[in-house]
Design an enzyme around this catalytic site. Structure first.
Site, mmCIF file in Angstrom:
data_model
loop_
_atom_site.group_PDB
_atom_site.id
_atom_site.type_symbol
_atom_site.label_atom_id
_atom_site.label_comp_id
_atom_site.label_asym_id
_atom_site.label_seq_id
_atom_site.Cartn_x
_atom_site.Cartn_y
_atom_site.Cartn_z
ATOM 1 N N LYS A 83 0.804 -1.232 0.000
ATOM 2 C CA LYS A 83 0.000 0.000 0.000
ATOM 3 C C LYS A 83 0.835 1.280 0.000
ATOM 4 C CE LYS A 83 -4.420 -1.384 0.237
ATOM 5 N NZ LYS A 83 -5.477 -0.908 -0.684
ATOM 6 N N SER A 98 -9.408 0.648 7.541
ATOM 7 C CA SER A 98 -9.252 -0.111 8.777
ATOM 8 C C SER A 98 -7.978 -0.938 8.724
ATOM 9 C CB SER A 98 -10.451 -1.026 8.979
ATOM 10 O OG SER A 98 -10.538 -1.926 7.906
#
Lengths: 339, 339
Positions: free
Chosen positions: A58, A83
């Site tokens: 990411k 989350s």
């Protein structure tokens, strides 16, 4: 083949991303395992994004998004909701650029993931655990601060950032004939597909999608239907693979992804065990989904001729540290199943 | 300094071992972690023997022992007894040389470890779970077959083989000021001490020893007493660290090991969690003992000035695969402790 210039993200976008993120992200190693080669009947090459900064791929999209901002815009900071791994990645990318970050997380997010965000100097903003609350809280932060929203997958910069995995992987293993990529919102597979097919048009891109206990594989369903099919969120052990394709990722997935292999919960768990036991590296369930696909009967039946196959080990953030010594001592006993 | 030529193993033995095992063992990578550097207050270098063939350093000593045999002796095969990594290593070394191997294992050895031995084409011989039964069964095999016994630690060839870790580690990280080595029978630490001090006399060798729940740290006690102290087998989660120093390893440990850091069960478990969570690699409890020592208050108090410290991640054979999907799905839920 259709004209790829019509797609929302181009090889050039990915090449620009590669230059932008190069100072900030790791070139991750490619691992191999003779045991997994034997089990799959191929030569498998594992792109170990588990060793990436922040523990998942990411950071590539987050850095591309954060470092592309003009200075005056960046000065107002960035905001994201997540989350999981995207939240920590945005916090880290902002820290690297030296700008403020706000991260909105559902209040049921495990303490360990909240702690990871704090590691990068960001205090998470808690909200109710619904998508509406997440988006409303982000919007409020944007209004107050003028911060730029960093989408987890449905943006050109995010997709192009994740696509740098594809460039890197083909540089490391030019003989790849296919790449298996876990799919969720589709940011990673879209970026990799654009990059890899841009360089090597013959390469096949195969999505690994958990069907979930509620049989909710939307990528497989959408590809089969030829249009974006709405399905409920999958109930799956792969907590990082619960998003749905977006307006930018679906057209890329529709055009460039050659096949979707759906994997069961049991296959994911078995793959995760196998990777940890044989390769001695830690993957989260979402990171094991591609390996589950590589070992599946679907793969064997539908792609018998593929030799060199790449698999993305996309994340390794497993919550070991919330366990107590008592838990571990029980866990480390030989289980009844072993005797 | 005392004259090291009087010790049972010399630097030359280790250098010969390095040449002998080079075609058969991996040069394992050295890992680093900024998180663990911060926690320890040093620059830590982790020698990742978890990626070694067979999943632990044991293949080094086993290959050195097996490939040193003259052809006519080797033709009768080798025999070993072990409940763990040494058994698999001897089976693999014999397979590599193309000679028969017999491996005696206590019948309570987990199925997964028995399966690892079968992977190398050897059917384990089961015996009662006592040292007497293991030795008697080995002796019977030797009588029948003329096989050569391969000791797990108390032999010049085994010690010299394990010592190749020390040679390799100093080639990879010449600035090392100390190496922390988990200790059990003492084969690995003796070999590393002979090699590392032979090349760089100023280097410190520090043993990491689990005290066990029964407070049975024999290396620490023996070093303190200046003579080999007999203590019961430690009751510890470190299943690979339950042997006792031998007649060849004790004199080397006495002379060349500079300090013994004892670690508690809780410290080992915490270190194991930390390695798996932060470094994304799998270590077995015995492999985490050195990291526990590196992070301990004893290390901080007794060795404040050390900068570059090496730590051996000696094994990564954790029994994940005997767990069922149900177990994993429960395990992968966020635990109550996290919220």
């Amino acid at each position: 083949m259709a004209d790829s210039t019509a797609l929302p993200v181009s090889l050039q976008d990915v090449e620009e991303a590669a230059g932008r993120v190069a100072p900030w992200v790791h070139t991750t190693p490619v691992l191999t395992s003779s045991t997994l080669d034997e089990l799959s009947g191929r030569r498998l090459h594992f792109k170990a994004e588990i060793f990436q900064r922040g523990g998942s791929f990411k950071i590539r999209g987050a850095c591309n998004s954060v470092f592309a901002l003009p200075d005056d815009v960046a000065a107002h900071g960035v905001v994201a909701h997540s989350s999981g791994n995207h939240a920590a990645a945005v916090a880290l990318a902002a820290k690297l650029r030296g700008i403020p970050a706000q991260v909105v997380v559902p209040k049921d997010t495990p303490a360990i993931k909240q702690a990871a965000i704090r590691t990068y100097g960001v205090e998470p903003i808690l909200c109710e655990p619904t998508m509406e609350a997440r988006e409303a809280t982000c919007a409020a932060v944007q209004q107050q601060t003028g911060a730029t929203f960093v989408p987890p997958f449905n943006s050109v910069l995010t997709i192009a950032g994740q696509g740098t995995i594809g460039l890197e992987f083909l540089q490391q293993v030019p003989e790849l004939e296919a790449i298996i990529v876990p799919v969720s919102g589709g940011g990673m597979i879209s970026g990799i597909a654009v990059a890899a097919k841009g360089i090597k048009p013959s390469i096949r891109i195969i999505a690994a999608e958990p069907a979930g206990r509620n049989d909710a594989a939307d990528v497989a369903a959408s590809k089969a239907a030829g249009q974006l099919v709405q399905l409920p969120k999958p109930a799956t052990i792969c907590d990082g693979l619960q998003a749905r394709l977006g307006s930018l990722t679906w057209p890329i997935v529709q055009r460039l992804v050659d096949d979707v292999v759906t994997v069961s919960e049991e296959e994911v768990v078995a793959a995760m065990q196998l990777i940890m036991e044989r390769m001695k590296v830690v993957v989260e369930p979402s990171g094991a989904a591609g390996v589950a696909a590589a070992l599946s009967s679907q793969m064997r039946e539908r792609h018998p001729g593929l030799g060199h196959v790449g698999v993305i080990l996309c994340g390794g953030n497993v919550d070991f540290c919330s366990r107590t010594p008592d838990f571990w001592q029980r866990w480390l006993q030989p289980s009844p199943a072993a005797s």
